[in-house]
Structures are given as C-alpha cells and as structure tokens.
Design a protein around this motif. Structure first.
Motif, PDB file in Angstrom:
ATOM      1  N   ASN A 228       0.793  -1.221   0.000  1.00 23.58           N
ATOM      2  CA  ASN A 228       0.000   0.000   0.000  1.00 23.58           C
ATOM      3  C   ASN A 228       0.831   1.281   0.000  1.00 23.58           C
ATOM      4  OD1 ASN A 228       0.365   1.056   2.824  1.00 23.58           O
ATOM      5  ND2 ASN A 228      -0.534  -0.921   3.324  1.00 23.58           N
ATOM      6  N   THR A 229       2.157   1.179   0.009  1.00 21.87           N
ATOM      7  CA  THR A 229       2.950   2.416  -0.003  1.00 21.87           C
ATOM      8  C   THR A 229       3.595   2.632  -1.364  1.00 21.87           C
ATOM      9  OG1 THR A 229       4.960   1.322   0.690  1.00 21.87           O
ATOM     10  CG2 THR A 229       3.484   2.112   2.427  1.00 21.87           C
ATOM     11  N   ARG A 230       4.137   3.855  -1.508  1.00 25.43           N
ATOM     12  CA  ARG A 230       4.741   4.181  -2.791  1.00 25.43           C
ATOM     13  C   ARG A 230       5.968   3.345  -3.062  1.00 25.43           C
ATOM     14  NH1 ARG A 230       6.540   9.940  -3.051  1.00 25.43           N
ATOM     15  NH2 ARG A 230       6.736   9.737  -0.794  1.00 25.43           N
TER      16      ARG A 230
ATOM     17  N   ARG B 234       6.715   0.888  -6.248  1.00 25.84           N
ATOM     18  CA  ARG B 234       7.839   1.005  -7.184  1.00 25.84           C
ATOM     19  C   ARG B 234       8.590  -0.313  -7.287  1.00 25.84           C
ATOM     20  NH1 ARG B 234      10.306   5.659  -4.596  1.00 25.84           N
ATOM     21  NH2 ARG B 234       8.527   7.035  -4.611  1.00 25.84           N
TER      22      ARG B 234
ATOM     23  N   GLY C  14      -6.465   7.615  -7.503  1.00 23.34           N
ATOM     24  CA  GLY C  14      -5.166   7.075  -7.095  1.00 23.34           C
ATOM     25  C   GLY C  14      -5.031   5.618  -7.497  1.00 23.34           C
TER      26      GLY C  14
ATOM     27  N   ASN D  70      -4.822   5.317 -11.246  1.00 22.76           N
ATOM     28  CA  ASN D  70      -3.497   5.602 -11.796  1.00 22.76           C
ATOM     29  C   ASN D  70      -2.529   4.469 -11.526  1.00 22.76           C
ATOM     30  OD1 ASN D  70      -4.452   7.975 -12.735  1.00 22.76           O
ATOM     31  ND2 ASN D  70      -3.582   9.250 -11.116  1.00 22.76           N
ATOM     32  N   GLN D  71      -2.644   3.871 -10.362  1.00 21.08           N
ATOM     33  CA  GLN D  71      -1.753   2.753 -10.075  1.00 21.08           C
ATOM     34  C   GLN D  71      -1.997   1.602 -11.035  1.00 21.08           C
ATOM     35  OE1 GLN D  71      -2.577   2.252  -5.806  1.00 21.08           O
ATOM     36  NE2 GLN D  71      -0.400   2.590  -5.480  1.00 21.08           N
TER      37      GLN D  71
END
Lengths: 471, 735
Positions: B410-412, B416, B445, B448-449
């Motif tokens: 769940n984090t950026r 990545r 959000g 976009n992911q």
C-alpha cells in the motif's frame, strides 16, 4: 496578532465524510452533496458559522484528495531537479504549474484552499486501515505550514480502528485528535473538536472560546426548551377532561373526541420539538416505533405502544374504545375520581369551591368524567423524552433517519414510579388545559406548575445524555 | 492571499423567505422605532409577546416579521426586539401595556392621596386638643412607624431582597394596580401585559427599586402630610410643650434631646437649650407657662424632617435614579424557553458563502490504456492492493496454481518495487491478478496505479474484488451494488476486460468462489462438481439471453419448469405446495395456495416492498404451473390456467381482498423475473429446512429490492454474487 475571522479548510481523502461533517456543524441537511462515491464534491464551498448573529468562523468544504501518492511523487521529482528545501514554495510552484489545472486539478484546489486558510481539519474514516496513501496525505498537508487537527469520523461504528489511528497520528506528531461520528453524534463531539482547534491556534483563542461557550449555552437552552415543551404537553393532557352523561352513544363519541384531541396535541408537540431542533418532519423515523413524516406511527392509545415502553396499563384498564382513558363514574356515593387523594381533594375543594362544586354537581347528576389515563400520560412523557434525546444527539448528516432505539434509556421513574405530584394537581384543575375551549387564560398557578415540571423533565433529559466518546 | 474567490453571494440558504406579499395583506406599518431611552419599553413589549405566546401555547407565526428581524441582523436579543416591534399584535399589546400603566398611575395617585390624608390625620391627632403637648409622645407616635418600616426595609434589602416583593407597601400598590387593570380590561393582550410586568418587575433589581421608590414616596407623602398639619396647627393654636418620665431621669433626657437636636440645629431649626429642657419637665397641670414654645416646636418639626422626611426623600431620589439606571441596563434573557424557540427562526447557525472555487467540469479524459498483449508465458502474478491479509490465507488457495506472489502493498516504495520486479522479469506473467477491497472507494489514485501497472509492464490485468462482507455490514444493499458498479467502471477505464472483473470474498471462500477464481485464471478445476443450483443459475442466464424485452409469464413458467426438472433429476424433495393433486379443476385453488405460501415464506421486510411481493407471488404461482405441467405433460401455453394466474397473484398480494373478475398477471421486468427464477431455484435447494429457517435465510440473503438488470451480462454478475453469498450462508444452516 488576532484577526477577525478564522478560516478553516476541511480536507481529507475522498469519501470520508467531510461534507457530512459540515452538515452537522452547520445544522443544514442540504449543504453540499453526499454520495458514496469518489469525487462527489468537486468544488470548494464555504459556510460561515455565526455566534449570536456575528460571523466569526468560515469553514470550507473541499474536494477529496484522491491521488496523493502521485502528487507526492510529482513534488519530489521537482525537488530533485531544483534541490529545493522550502516545501511551502515547492507547493506554491506546483500550484502555478500547468499540471495543477489538468491531472491534479482536485488536489490543487484543495491545496489552494489550505493555503488560504488558517487551519486544517483533516477528516479520516476511522474504519479505513492505515495505508501508505494516508501517510502521504499527511506529509503533503504538513508541508503547507498550517496547524492540522485530524478528525476521526465514524468512531461509533464497530469496525472503527480508533486506537490504531491515534497511535499512528501521534507518531506523526499529531496529538490533538478529535473524534466525531456524523451519524451518531455524541453530545460533546462538536465541542471537543473546537477545543482541539483552540489548543493549536493561539491568535484565535478568544474567538474559539466564544464559540465553545455559545455551543454549550445553546445545548443547555435546547434541553430546557425541550423540557418546557414536554411539560406543557403533559399539563394540557393531564388536565383535559370531558364530561358526558352515562348514556352509551354519547360516551363513545366523547371518547373518540378525547382521543383525537390528545393525538393532535401530541402531534403539535412533536412538530414544535422538531422545529426547535431545526429538523424537518421527514427526517425522523424509528425502527421499533415508527415516526414517519414527523408523526408517531404507532397509535398513542394502542396497547402495543405501552408495551414497547414497558408500561403496564394499570389494574383498572379499560379495553376497546376506552383503552387509554380513565373513566370516573360516581357510583352510589363518594368517589371523587381515580387516583385522587382525599386530603388533596379536600384542600382543593376548600380553595376552589366554585370549580369543584360544579364537578361534584355533575357527578351527582349522573355524569361521568373522561380523562387520559395515567398510562397514557406516561407514554406521552416517554415518547417525547425519547424523541428529544434523539434530536439532541443526532447530527444533521445522517442520510439514514433517526433510530429511536431503546425505550429503556428514558427515565425509569416515568415507566414505573409515581407520577410527579404536579400532574396530580393538574387533574384537579381542568381549567389548566388549553385543549378545553372553555378554559380561562389567567392561570398563574399553571405557569408555576409548568416550570416545576419542566425542571423535572430537564433533569431527566440531562441524566440520560452522557458522553459516548471520551477525548 | 485572497486568490480564487469568486464574488461571494451571502445567501442565507437555511431560511429562505416565503413569498408573503402575494397572499396576505400588506403588513401593518411597524410601531414607530423608538430611540435611546425607549429601549426598555421595547423589551417590555418583547416580554409581553413571550407571555402571550406561552399562554397561547404556540408561537406567533409571522414570516414577515421574522424575515425583517433576520435582515436587521445583530445579536439574538436585538432580533427579538425587532420582531416584537413588527408583529401585528404589537399594537394591541402596546395599548394593553399603556392601560396597565394608567391603572398603576391611578392607584398610585389614590395611594398617594390616602397617604397624605393619613399624614394630615396623624398630625392632627398627635397634637391633640389639649394645650399641653408631650413632645416625645408626639414624636414617638408620628415617627415610630416610618422609622420602623425604614429599618425593616433596610434589613430586608441587605438580607433577603426577594422578600421585598411581598412585604412592602410598594408591592401592595402594584398588586392593586394589576387587579384594577384586570377588572377594567379583559382579553389576552391585557393578560399578557400583566404577566410581562410581573416577569420584569417581579424578580430583579429593577423591580426592587421600583417598589422601594413607591414605598418611600408614600411614606414621604405621609410625613409631608404630618408636617403640614403640624405647621398649620402650631400656627393657629397655642401649645406648651413638656416632657415627663417615670423611670428615666433628667440626666438621660437632656443629652438625648441635645443629641437629637444637633442635626435640626444645623439645618436652621431652633432648638431648646439645656436649661430650657430642664425647665420643661412636667410639674403638674396648671403650672407656669412653659418656656420657649418656639424652640420646642422647632425641635419637633426639625426632628420630623430630619429623622422622618429627609431619609425618605433621599431614598426616593436614590430609588428613582436606580430605576433609571436599571431600566437602561435591563436585558432580555434569551435562555427562556419562550425565546429559545424563536432561535431557529431568527438566528441561523450558519450562512452560506457559496461556491468559492467552482467545479471546472468533468475530469479530463483518462489516458487511453495501452493494449494488453497476451504474450506473457509465465505463471500468473498476484498482487494485493490496500487490502488486509484475507482469512483464507495468502496467497489464496486455488488448486494447482503456482502464483508469482508479489505480496500485499500500500505504499509508494512497495509499488515502485513491484513495478521494477514486473518489468525486469525474465518470464513476464501471462496475467496479473490485482486484488482490491470493495470497502475502499475506487478513486483516481487506484486508477493511476492500475494504469501504470498495465502500461509499464504490458501484462494483462484482472481485478478481484474482495471484502464484500465487510462492505455489506457497513452499508445497505443498494450501496453495495453501486460500489460494485463503480469498481467495474474503474476497470473499464483502465482497460480491463469486463469478464476479468469478479467479486470473490476471500474472507468467506467457498467452492463456488474458488471455481470463479479458477475460471478467471483460466484453469478449469476438474474436481468442480456443478451442483443443481449452478445448473439452475446457468439456465437462468441462458434464458435471460433469449428474452428480448420483459419476459412474459409463459416464458417465465418455462424457465421454472426447466429448473424444476434439474432438481427432479436429482431426486430432491419438493415443497409441499408443489405436491399437486393432478385434478385440473382444483388447480385454480392450488395456484392461489402456491402463490400465498410463497409470499408467506418471504421475510417481513421484503414483503413490505411491493416488487418483492409480486415476485414472490409469481414464483409460487408459476411454480405450481411448472409442477402441473410436469405431472401431465401438456404444452404450457395451452393451459387454461392463465386466467387464474392473475387472480392467484393478486390474492396472494392482498389477502384481504377477494379478486373480482379476470386479472392480468403482474408484468415483471427482467430483474424481477430473474429474481423470481432464482428464488424458485434457491427454494428447491433449501428443501429440508424449516419454514422459519428459510425465511431467515432469505432475509439475510436478499437485498431490499429486486435488482434492476439491463442485460444478460448484468444478470450473470448478479447471479454470481448471489451464488457466493448463498454458499457462505448455507454453511450456517445445516438441515
């Protein structure tokens, strides 16, 4: 330096209840639009909160933050390019860039509003898990250099992760956290919210203190005014009586008239309670004893209503057409009425011989007296107490309607104990009832009785309303 | 910092004024707006209105006055005053207040006259007709009462101010005034005026000073009368003054007299000296003429003035001054219920500033998703996006599938990491299954992911929506459908094929949902045994595809017949009402029975919805028809029962009314027809349970309204979801 008006932006991830929060704070069920989807609010809308007619606080509803991760990525890209350390300037540059009016339009609106305000209320759905995107949102807000008060919404829900959220927020150095539930509003939720704001905003200390005092006073006055309305209702109904000859048809007709009048009177009390609390008739419904369109659905005189509140109908209860009424018939002698203490009757006789002389004369001539029974009075009191409590508690944001849940919440004394002596007095003073067209207006003792009963009811209302949530 | 503000329209949205001008006559001109010192009269008027409203029991409803009050602005109290001035009854109340004032004035004048006359009388009787006058006796008789009452007043003032309202002359006068007013004028306005004056003057400082003023004034008049009478008598008759005593002595009287005479001397009255005092002692009748009658009369008059009149006059002046001050300082108490009830009308809590930064229009079109190529050959990848680890374990059990487990993120940073891992894979997976939670709102959000996942890795995506139960607990069924709809819309925006978006609740995994997962990934589980319910639901989908518009009763009956055949083939029990006698004459009554029994099986909450009721009744009736045709194989359309169908359903829906004549069967739309067939299938599936249990089951399973479905695809999705919920609930109800 203190300014005249405090501006607060209400910000949060999409669909967390920002608009609902504002509906509660402004007591306006029509504010904005609420739907269970993303991007419901797409504009920035402002309201002014008034204290005694003076506008001191402006609240701004903003679109929800949806893509904070993407935004933070963007901001950090730019940072790497220019090696900029001033975060506020970074955000300003983002707002000036073209991407702020395209892809990140919503987020840009929010940030512009935040920069134009003195403080931020960050609304969180307490049922959501703590995710990376929430951290990113807080990060962005922190870079705006404005004090942030996190508001945990939906704390009354069983799924709420209040404790975890508080821990997480304190790790982000946010310790003044407000709790709210726009569906089940606790008495002090609103107050605590403003107190947290006050603790973070020194220049506006006086202003917020005034607001908080005003809120407290308003709540207190509402309670007293509600109690007064209920007291008035009870006095009117307790004192109301119809005298009919003992012949059957007239008696039936009179019973129907009495019931109709009492029902109408109760309806008027409900209307006034709703108006007092700024609600509309269609806003109230209950699960177990329905109020629809502002009317009690279950009939006042049906046995089911009594059962719902746990009231026993009483030993001499009549059934059928006379259900809920007390019929006093002079039977071969001295009976002066059900539930009348002889001492009180004699005293009343002595002081107001003229009124009672007529009553006794009526009885001796073979008339009977119809009144609402004690059980009905209890039911009236309990219903209206339950309604008042629900109204005082409820926020204006709940799309669902009020559920008047527990008859057991109401004062136990009204269910089982003795009726207040004031009501007994009312029974002996039929001219206190405004339902009787022949009553005179000059009852000073009625006013004293009303004040007394209102004080009693006020205490009952206060006793049942305790805070649901701490801190 | 004031950018982005449009011109703020200060519209008070909360209380939009009605349009009074068209209906009611023009409002009366307001009573002239007083300035300055008349504010107290305004407040008195407002109090009278409050008393009037309280006695009436209802607020005066004049939206005009209220609107003006709101527009006038200011504090709550000011608005109350403004409203009071502009109400129609204000004129009457002003008049009533004026009448009360007049009555008070009359009584006051009467009382004053009485007091003065009493003073005159007292003065004359005190001196008496006898030539010799006992100075102290006269003083005592004249001054004792005034001084005593003055002391009483002082004591009460300091210790129990509230008692002043019942124990002074002033209160008696005011009560009399009220009585007089009542006697002279009747009516609600008079009553309200009286009550208001009691409220304003009966309690606080203002009332006390008023009472004091009246009391002191009356006593001053009394003493004035005494003084006047004394002066007159002393002018025209001759008295000789003396003093006498039995137990006291000269030594006490001389200093006493000198002491008492000190102040009058200062004021210019002549007073007796020590010798004169000594000489004035009573020696018996007929003695030598007393000395210095002038001095003694000076002493007498002076004491009367100094110890009687002057204090009263001073206190009167003080009271009048305080009345003036208090009336300026008097404020309404907005906490009183009578005023509090006006607050929602006069004082909105908030006013709108309007839209400050308007909605620019719909979102910019999402970027077109890259075409998804199916070239990947590797095992399917599994990614959890913002979910909690499901209770079935992670990765979720699906037979014989080797997942490439990318974990729950769940984090950026995690995101990545996943992107780089996918892009760098030597053997790109043939499918990326993303698991999202139904409880989260699908937002940009997440969109976009997903877009980035699809674009940067060129791996086809599939979307699995879990935690449906969690959402159902939170929201109502309508919200549930809406949420699924939004997720599907998100899926299509991102370019995910509709068949690749499924709802599987991983916290309540059943064989049926596992089969759904398997189908998604493309492996048909060989061990999956299609149950009768699956067959039945598949039949419903097939028929739904064939139904062009709203299906007719014949088509629905055919469907139900085929469903019944599924179950008959597996030798399940039939519900009692489908055990038909086979006698064509009794079929009509049995239809009614069937319809009614089916309707009765529905839980109460659904029976209140007319659409469900129609659906249920039709299910029962058609079920009977279906059963009948199985017993005696006859073409359905040839049955003479159709006339009875409408009646049966109508009777089931309104048991109280006897249907008259031939009625049309209710036309069910696609959603209702599908629900009806599904209900039938589930009922057959649930045979063996008690009726109560079946009703409970249906209560927990079915949404508040039959679904509104547009096409076969929607039908398939709805049945899918229903199937899974059915399975989950079935585990709890073992026969």
């Amino acid at each position: 330096m203190s300014e005249a008006v405090l501006r607060v932006a209400v910000v949060g991830h999409t669909n967390t209840g920002k608009t609902s929060l504002l509906r509660t704070l402004t007591r306006d069920p029509d504010f904005g639009q609420v739907a269970n989807a993303a991007g419901t609010t797409r504009h920035v809308e402002g309201v002014k909160l008034l204290i005694d007619g003076e506008a001191l606080i402006e609240l701004y509803d903003t679109p929800g933050l949806e893509d904070s991760m993407g935004l933070l990525d963007l901001l950090e890209e730019n940072q790497q390019e220019r090696r900029f350390r001033d975060w506020l300037a970074q955000i300003q540059r983002f707002l000036d860039s073209p991407v702020a009016s395209e892809e990140f339009e919503q987020e840009a609106k929010v940030l512009r509003q935040v920069l134009a305000c003195h403080a931020v209320l960050y609304v969180i759905d307490a049922r959501d898990r703590i995710l990376g995107k929430h951290r990113d949102e807080l990060e962005i807000l922190a870079r705006c250099a404005r004090p942030v008060v996190p508001v945990l919404n939906f704390v009354a829900s069983p799924e709420a992760l209040t404790r975890e959220w508080r821990e997480h927020l304190s790790r982000a150095a946010m310790h003044a956290v407000a709790e709210f539930d726009t569906v089940v509003v606790a008495e002090t939720g609103e107050l605590r919210l403003f107190e947290k704001l006050k603790s973070l905003l020194d220049p506006f200390d006086g202003l917020l203190s005034r607001l908080i005092e005003d809120l407290k006073r308003r709540r207190e006055n509402l309670r007293l005014a509600s109690a007064d309305l209920i007291a008035d209702l009870l006095l009117d109904v307790a004192a109301y009586r119809l005298v009919v000859p003992l012949a059957s048809e007239e008696a039936e007709q009179a019973m129907a008239t009495l019931k109709h009048t009492v029902r109408e009177r109760e309806q008027r009390c409900v209307d006034e309670l709703l108006a007092l609390h700024r609600f509309r008739a269609g806003d109230v419904v209950s699960q177990s004893f329905p109020i629809e369109e502002g009317r009690w659905g279950l009939d006042l005189f049906s046995p089911t209503s009594l059962q719902t509140f746990g009231i026993r109908a009483g030993s001499g209860a009549a059934a059928g057409a006379a259900a809920g009424l007390a019929v006093d018939v002079l039977s071969a002698g001295i009976s002066l009425g059900v539930g009348t203490a002889t001492g009180a009757a004699l005293g009343a006789l002595f002081s107001t011989a003229r009124q009672h002389g007529r009553r006794i004369a009526d009885r001796l001539r073979g008339f009977s007296e119809l009144r609402a029974s004690d059980a009905t009075l209890r039911l009236l009191a309990l219903r209206q107490i339950a309604l008042s409590r629900a109204l005082i508690r409820r926020g204006h944001a709940a799309q669902e309607q009020i559920r008047l849940n527990a008859p057991t919440e109401a004062g136990q004394d009204w269910i089982r104990g003795r009726l207040p002596p004031v009501l007994g007095q009312a029974k002996l003073n039929p001219h206190w009832s405004r339902l009787d067209p022949a009553s005179r207006e000059d009852a000073t003792d009625r006013q004293a009785a009303r004040d007394q009963l209102a004080a009693l009811l006020g205490a009952t209302l206060a006793g049942g309303l305790d805070t649901d949530h701490g801190g | 910092m004031d950018f982005c503000y449009t011109s703020a329209a200060m519209v008070d949205r909360r209380l939009t004024p009605l349009d009074p001008m068209s209906a009611s006559p023009s409002p009366p001109p307001p009573t002239p707006v007083p300035q300055g010192s008349h504010e107290f009269a305004d407040r008195l008027l407002a109090e009278s209105i409050r008393c009037l409203e309280e006695s009436q029991g209802a607020m005066l409803d004049e939206p005009d006055a209220e609107r003006q009050a709101r527009e006038a602005g200011g504090s709550f109290e000011q608005r109350l005053l403004h409203r009071a001035r502009h109400l129609r009854v204000s004129a009457d109340l002003q008049r009533a207040l004026g009448q009360l004032r007049w009555a008070s004035l009359i009584i006051l004048v009467l009382a004053g006259t009485l007091a003065f006359a009493a003073g005159l009388t007292a003065g004359s009787t005190a001196l008496g007709s006898d030539e010799d006058a006992n100075v102290y006796w006269i003083l005592g008789s004249l001054l004792s009462l005034p001084i005593l009452t003055l002391l009483l007043w002082l004591v009460l003032w300091w210790l129990r101010p509230s008692a002043l309202h019942s124990l002074t002359l002033g209160s008696a006068v005011l009560a009399l005034a009220r009585r007089l007013d009542r006697w002279l004028h009747q009516g609600q306005a008079a009553w309200a005026a009286t009550r208001a004056s009691v409220a304003v003057f009966g309690g606080g400082a203002l009332g006390r000073w008023l009472l004091s003023a009246i009391t002191h004034g009356l006593w001053a008049l009394f003493l004035g009368g005494c003084l006047l009478m004394l002066v007159a008598v002393l002018a025209f008759r001759q008295y000789s003054f003396y003093w006498e005593t039995t137990i006291l002595s000269e030594q006490s009287y001389v200093p006493l007299t000198r002491g008492l005479a000190w102040l009058p001397e200062r004021l210019g009255f002549s007073t007796p000296g020590v010798e004169q005092i000594r000489a004035s002692r009573w020696e018996g009748a007929g003695q030598a003429p007393r000395l210095a009658p002038g001095a003694w009369s000076g002493f007498l008059l002076g004491s009367l003035v100094v110890y009687g009149l002057l204090p009263r006059l001073l206190l009167l002046a003080l009271s009048l001054f305080m009345i003036h001050r208090e009336s300026r300082r008097y404020r309404l108490d907005p906490g009183l219920p009578g005023f509090e009830r006006l607050r929602p009308r006069l004082l909105p809590v908030a006013t709108s500033l309007g839209v400050v930064d308007p909605d620019p229009g719909p979102n910019p079109l999402p970027p077109t998703p890259a075409p998804q190529s199916d070239v990947g050959t590797g095992p399917p990848a599994l990614l959890g996006l913002e979910i909690a680890p499901p209770s079935c374990g992670w990765p979720p059990p699906a037979q014989d599938i080797a997942w490439w487990d990318l974990g729950i993120i769940n984090t950026r940073e995690d995101f990545r990491r996943v992107l780089t891992a996918l892009s760098a894979a030597s053997e790109p997976p043939r499918l990326l299954v993303v698991i999202c939670s139904l409880a989260t709102t699908p937002d940009r959000g997440i969109r976009n992911q997903l877009l980035r996942l699809g674009r940067e890795t060129t791996v086809p995506l599939a979307l699995v929506l879990t935690e449906g139960q969690r959402l159902r607990v939170r929201e109502r069924h309508a919200e549930m459908d809406q949420r699924i709809h939004h997720w599907r819309a998100l899926g299509s925006e991102v370019g995910i094929d509709d068949t690749r978006v499924v709802t599987v609740d991983l916290d309540h995994l059943t064989p049926a949902s596992q089969a759904v997962l398997a189908r998604l990934i493309g492996t048909e589980s060989s061990r999956a045994v299609a149950s009768a319910l699956d067959e039945a639901f598949a039949l419903i989908v097939t028929h739904a595809r064939r139904w062009s518009v709203n299906p007719g009763s014949a088509e629905q009956a055919e469907l139900q017949q085929q469903i019944l055949q599924c179950y008959r083939a597996r030798q399940r029990h039939w519900p009692g009402f489908l055990q038909l006698s086979g006698d064509p004459r009794r079929l009509g009554a049995e239809l009614q029975d069937g319809a009614r029994q089916m309707a009765a099986l529905l839980p109460g909450r659904l029976r209140q919805d007319p659409r469900w009721l129609a659906t249920g009744a039709m299910t029962g009736a058609l079920g009977c028809i279906a059963a009948a045709t199985l017993l005696t194989p006859v073409a359905i359309s040839g049955l003479p029962l159709w006339a009875g169908l409408g009646a049966a359903v109508a009777f089931a829906m309104n048991p109280g009314q006897k249907p008259t004549g031939a009625l049309e069967a209710p036309a069910l739309d696609l959603g209702e027809a599908v629900a009806s067939a599904a209900l039938f299938a589930m009922l057959l599936e649930l045979q063996g349970l008690e009726e109560q249990a079946i009703t409970e089951f249906l209560d927990r399973l079915l949404p508040a309204e039959p679904p509104r479905l547009e096409d076969a695809g929607a039908v398939a999705h709805w049945l899918d979801a229903l199937r899974q919920r059915f399975d989950a609930l079935r585990l709890e109800y073992r026969p």
